[in-house]
Scaffold this motif. Structure first.
Motif, PDB file in Angstrom:
ATOM      1  N   GLY A  80       0.824  -1.212   0.000  1.00  0.00           N
ATOM      2  CA  GLY A  80       0.000   0.000   0.000  1.00  0.00           C
ATOM      3  C   GLY A  80       0.856   1.259   0.000  1.00  0.00           C
ATOM      4  O   GLY A  80       0.546   2.242  -0.675  1.00  0.00           O
ATOM      5  N   ALA A  81       1.962   1.223   0.746  1.00  0.00           N
ATOM      6  CA  ALA A  81       2.891   2.360   0.744  1.00  0.00           C
ATOM      7  C   ALA A  81       3.501   2.542  -0.644  1.00  0.00           C
ATOM      8  O   ALA A  81       3.657   3.676  -1.116  1.00  0.00           O
ATOM      9  N   GLY A  82       3.817   1.439  -1.315  1.00  0.00           N
ATOM     10  CA  GLY A  82       4.336   1.524  -2.687  1.00  0.00           C
ATOM     11  C   GLY A  82       3.314   2.122  -3.636  1.00  0.00           C
ATOM     12  O   GLY A  82       3.655   2.949  -4.490  1.00  0.00           O
ATOM     13  N   LEU A  83       2.058   1.720  -3.483  1.00  0.00           N
ATOM     14  CA  LEU A  83       0.999   2.296  -4.312  1.00  0.00           C
ATOM     15  C   LEU A  83       0.863   3.796  -4.044  1.00  0.00           C
ATOM     16  O   LEU A  83       0.715   4.590  -4.973  1.00  0.00           O
ATOM     17  N   TYR A  84       0.957   4.176  -2.791  1.00  0.00           N
ATOM     18  CA  TYR A  84       0.897   5.604  -2.448  1.00  0.00           C
ATOM     19  C   TYR A  84       2.030   6.372  -3.127  1.00  0.00           C
ATOM     20  O   TYR A  84       1.804   7.450  -3.691  1.00  0.00           O
ATOM     21  N   LEU A  85       3.239   5.843  -3.088  1.00  0.00           N
ATOM     22  CA  LEU A  85       4.372   6.512  -3.744  1.00  0.00           C
ATOM     23  C   LEU A  85       4.117   6.665  -5.239  1.00  0.00           C
ATOM     24  O   LEU A  85       4.480   7.678  -5.836  1.00  0.00           O
ATOM     25  N   LEU A  86       3.501   5.668  -5.822  1.00  0.00           N
ATOM     26  CA  LEU A  86       3.172   5.722  -7.243  1.00  0.00           C
ATOM     27  C   LEU A  86       2.155   6.827  -7.512  1.00  0.00           C
ATOM     28  O   LEU A  86       2.332   7.650  -8.410  1.00  0.00           O
ATOM     29  N   ILE A  87       1.089   6.849  -6.734  1.00  0.00           N
ATOM     30  CA  ILE A  87       0.041   7.859  -6.908  1.00  0.00           C
ATOM     31  C   ILE A  87       0.604   9.260  -6.665  1.00  0.00           C
ATOM     32  O   ILE A  87       0.275  10.204  -7.373  1.00  0.00           O
ATOM     33  N   LYS A  88       1.463   9.361  -5.689  1.00  0.00           N
ATOM     34  CA  LYS A  88       2.053  10.652  -5.318  1.00  0.00           C
ATOM     35  C   LYS A  88       2.917  11.223  -6.434  1.00  0.00           C
ATOM     36  O   LYS A  88       2.946  12.428  -6.661  1.00  0.00           O
ATOM     37  N   SER A  89       3.619  10.352  -7.173  1.00  0.00           N
ATOM     38  CA  SER A  89       4.540  10.843  -8.203  1.00  0.00           C
ATOM     39  C   SER A  89       3.798  11.444  -9.393  1.00  0.00           C
ATOM     40  O   SER A  89       4.166  12.497  -9.883  1.00  0.00           O
ATOM     41  N   ARG A  90       2.796  10.781  -9.912  1.00  0.00           N
ATOM     42  CA  ARG A  90       1.919  11.259 -10.981  1.00  0.00           C
ATOM     43  C   ARG A  90       2.626  11.985 -12.123  1.00  0.00           C
ATOM     44  O   ARG A  90       2.105  12.956 -12.662  1.00  0.00           O
ATOM     45  N   GLU A  91       3.792  11.524 -12.522  1.00  0.00           N
ATOM     46  CA  GLU A  91       4.497  12.230 -13.591  1.00  0.00           C
ATOM     47  C   GLU A  91       3.976  11.868 -14.973  1.00  0.00           C
ATOM     48  O   GLU A  91       3.692  12.737 -15.770  1.00  0.00           O
ATOM     49  N   GLU A  92       3.900  10.584 -15.271  1.00  0.00           N
ATOM     50  CA  GLU A  92       3.390  10.165 -16.569  1.00  0.00           C
ATOM     51  C   GLU A  92       2.115   9.372 -16.339  1.00  0.00           C
ATOM     52  O   GLU A  92       2.148   8.238 -15.912  1.00  0.00           O
ATOM     53  N   LYS A  93       1.007  10.007 -16.638  1.00  0.00           N
ATOM     54  CA  LYS A  93      -0.288   9.422 -16.334  1.00  0.00           C
ATOM     55  C   LYS A  93      -0.498   8.055 -16.999  1.00  0.00           C
ATOM     56  O   LYS A  93      -1.086   7.159 -16.408  1.00  0.00           O
ATOM     57  N   GLU A  94      -0.003   7.879 -18.215  1.00  0.00           N
ATOM     58  CA  GLU A  94      -0.195   6.614 -18.926  1.00  0.00           C
ATOM     59  C   GLU A  94       0.431   5.453 -18.160  1.00  0.00           C
ATOM     60  O   GLU A  94      -0.180   4.398 -17.983  1.00  0.00           O
ATOM     61  N   HIS A  95       1.662   5.641 -17.678  1.00  0.00           N
ATOM     62  CA  HIS A  95       2.332   4.586 -16.920  1.00  0.00           C
ATOM     63  C   HIS A  95       1.627   4.339 -15.592  1.00  0.00           C
ATOM     64  O   HIS A  95       1.510   3.196 -15.160  1.00  0.00           O
ATOM     65  N   ILE A  96       1.183   5.388 -14.961  1.00  0.00           N
ATOM     66  CA  ILE A  96       0.488   5.232 -13.682  1.00  0.00           C
ATOM     67  C   ILE A  96      -0.812   4.467 -13.882  1.00  0.00           C
ATOM     68  O   ILE A  96      -1.140   3.577 -13.102  1.00  0.00           O
ATOM     69  N   ASN A  97      -1.565   4.787 -14.943  1.00  0.00           N
ATOM     70  CA  ASN A  97      -2.806   4.068 -15.203  1.00  0.00           C
ATOM     71  C   ASN A  97      -2.552   2.589 -15.447  1.00  0.00           C
ATOM     72  O   ASN A  97      -3.303   1.738 -14.978  1.00  0.00           O
ATOM     73  N   LYS A  98      -1.495   2.258 -16.187  1.00  0.00           N
ATOM     74  CA  LYS A  98      -1.153   0.854 -16.420  1.00  0.00           C
ATOM     75  C   LYS A  98      -0.752   0.186 -15.106  1.00  0.00           C
ATOM     76  O   LYS A  98      -1.155  -0.947 -14.827  1.00  0.00           O
ATOM     77  N   ALA A  99       0.053   0.871 -14.317  1.00  0.00           N
ATOM     78  CA  ALA A  99       0.479   0.316 -13.022  1.00  0.00           C
ATOM     79  C   ALA A  99      -0.726   0.106 -12.106  1.00  0.00           C
ATOM     80  O   ALA A  99      -0.822  -0.924 -11.435  1.00  0.00           O
ATOM     81  N   LEU A 100      -1.642   1.058 -12.081  1.00  0.00           N
ATOM     82  CA  LEU A 100      -2.852   0.912 -11.262  1.00  0.00           C
ATOM     83  C   LEU A 100      -3.712  -0.246 -11.753  1.00  0.00           C
ATOM     84  O   LEU A 100      -4.258  -1.011 -10.944  1.00  0.00           O
ATOM     85  N   GLY A 101      -3.826  -0.393 -13.059  1.00  0.00           N
ATOM     86  CA  GLY A 101      -4.577  -1.514 -13.619  1.00  0.00           C
ATOM     87  C   GLY A 101      -3.969  -2.852 -13.221  1.00  0.00           C
ATOM     88  O   GLY A 101      -4.679  -3.788 -12.838  1.00  0.00           O
ATOM     89  N   LEU A 102      -2.644  -2.946 -13.287  1.00  0.00           N
ATOM     90  CA  LEU A 102      -1.956  -4.166 -12.877  1.00  0.00           C
ATOM     91  C   LEU A 102      -2.115  -4.409 -11.382  1.00  0.00           C
ATOM     92  O   LEU A 102      -2.326  -5.539 -10.936  1.00  0.00           O
ATOM     93  N   PHE A 103      -2.027  -3.340 -10.606  1.00  0.00           N
ATOM     94  CA  PHE A 103      -2.204  -3.453  -9.153  1.00  0.00           C
ATOM     95  C   PHE A 103      -3.598  -3.979  -8.834  1.00  0.00           C
ATOM     96  O   PHE A 103      -3.753  -4.892  -8.022  1.00  0.00           O
ATOM     97  N   LEU A 104      -4.619  -3.409  -9.472  1.00  0.00           N
ATOM     98  CA  LEU A 104      -5.996  -3.845  -9.212  1.00  0.00           C
ATOM     99  C   LEU A 104      -6.220  -5.286  -9.668  1.00  0.00           C
ATOM    100  O   LEU A 104      -6.904  -6.059  -8.986  1.00  0.00           O
ATOM    101  N   THR A 105      -5.644  -5.663 -10.801  1.00  0.00           N
ATOM    102  CA  THR A 105      -5.731  -7.051 -11.258  1.00  0.00           C
ATOM    103  C   THR A 105      -5.085  -7.976 -10.235  1.00  0.00           C
ATOM    104  O   THR A 105      -5.621  -9.039  -9.902  1.00  0.00           O
ATOM    105  N   ASN A 106      -3.937  -7.561  -9.723  1.00  0.00           N
ATOM    106  CA  ASN A 106      -3.238  -8.330  -8.709  1.00  0.00           C
ATOM    107  C   ASN A 106      -4.090  -8.471  -7.455  1.00  0.00           C
ATOM    108  O   ASN A 106      -4.170  -9.561  -6.868  1.00  0.00           O
ATOM    109  N   ILE A 107      -4.756  -7.402  -7.058  1.00  0.00           N
ATOM    110  CA  ILE A 107      -5.619  -7.429  -5.867  1.00  0.00           C
ATOM    111  C   ILE A 107      -6.776  -8.413  -6.074  1.00  0.00           C
ATOM    112  O   ILE A 107      -7.103  -9.197  -5.182  1.00  0.00           O
ATOM    113  N   VAL A 108      -7.401  -8.373  -7.243  1.00  0.00           N
ATOM    114  CA  VAL A 108      -8.525  -9.277  -7.524  1.00  0.00           C
ATOM    115  C   VAL A 108      -8.056 -10.733  -7.489  1.00  0.00           C
ATOM    116  O   VAL A 108      -8.689 -11.590  -6.863  1.00  0.00           O
ATOM    117  N   LEU A 109      -6.938 -11.033  -8.166  1.00  0.00           N
ATOM    118  CA  LEU A 109      -6.420 -12.404  -8.165  1.00  0.00           C
ATOM    119  C   LEU A 109      -6.008 -12.848  -6.758  1.00  0.00           C
ATOM    120  O   LEU A 109      -6.180 -14.012  -6.393  1.00  0.00           O
TER     121      LEU A 109
END
Length: 173
Positions: A77-106
């Motif tokens: 969760g702290a890693g996800l927060y660091l990712l959200i906090k950085s918000r430099e390239e939205k495309e990469h963040i959206n992909k990372a969030l999608g992978l994170f959510l997929t990981n959470i569901v699995l």
């Protein structure tokens, strides 16, 4: 409200409060598999079936898993927060969030497969898929924030150990 500051006629939430709320949201999201399993698996992982399975060496006691998973999900969760906090390239963040959510569901599905339905092979494949997605997720985390990338590596190491334990159950039973 204690989280707002009055700036002229507008009340705004200070940046520190927004950051703290994002941190809480990231950690809560990371803990969702555990929360879901608390409600839907009444006995959790503690069952006669699991306790009686043969396991590989170094498999910790079942009661240790709750502590280990809690620490892992807090750090993730702290890693996800660091990712959200950085918000430099939205495309990469959206992909990372999608992978994170997929990981959470699995991750939420996995205990049902193993502990409720005793589907050792399918739950092992789910574990492998979680590990693969975590490896891809780590690359996106690292692109946005090197510390988030390091945290994802910790998660991957834990997943590799979890897969080792799962392979032990598969082979020995």
């Amino acid at each position: 409200m204690f989280l707002t500051k009055n700036y002229g006629e507008k009340q705004m939430i200070p940046k520190e409060s927004k950051m703290f709320m994002r941190f809480l949201l990231a950690v809560l999201l990371s803990f969702m598999p555990g929360v879901i399993n608390l409600f839907w698996l009444p006995n959790g992982m503690v069952s006669e079936w699991y306790i009686n399975l043969a396991k590989f060496p170094f498999t910790p006691n079942i009661y240790i898993f709750g502590i280990l998973w809690s620490v892992i999900h807090l750090v993730l969760g702290a890693g996800l927060y660091l990712l959200i906090k950085s918000r430099e390239e939205k495309e990469h963040i959206n992909k990372a969030l999608g992978l994170f959510l997929t990981n959470i569901v699995l991750s939420a599905i996995w205990p049902f497969l193993l502990f409720k339905y005793h589907l050792i092979t399918i739950s092992m494949l789910d574990s492998l898929l979680i590990l693969i997605i975590a490896c891809v997720m780590q690359k996106f985390f690292a692109r946005e924030n090197k510390y988030a990338g390091y945290i994802a590596w910790l998660y991957i190491v834990w997943l590799m150990f979890a897969l080792y334990m799962h392979i032990g159950i598969f082979i020995l039973n």
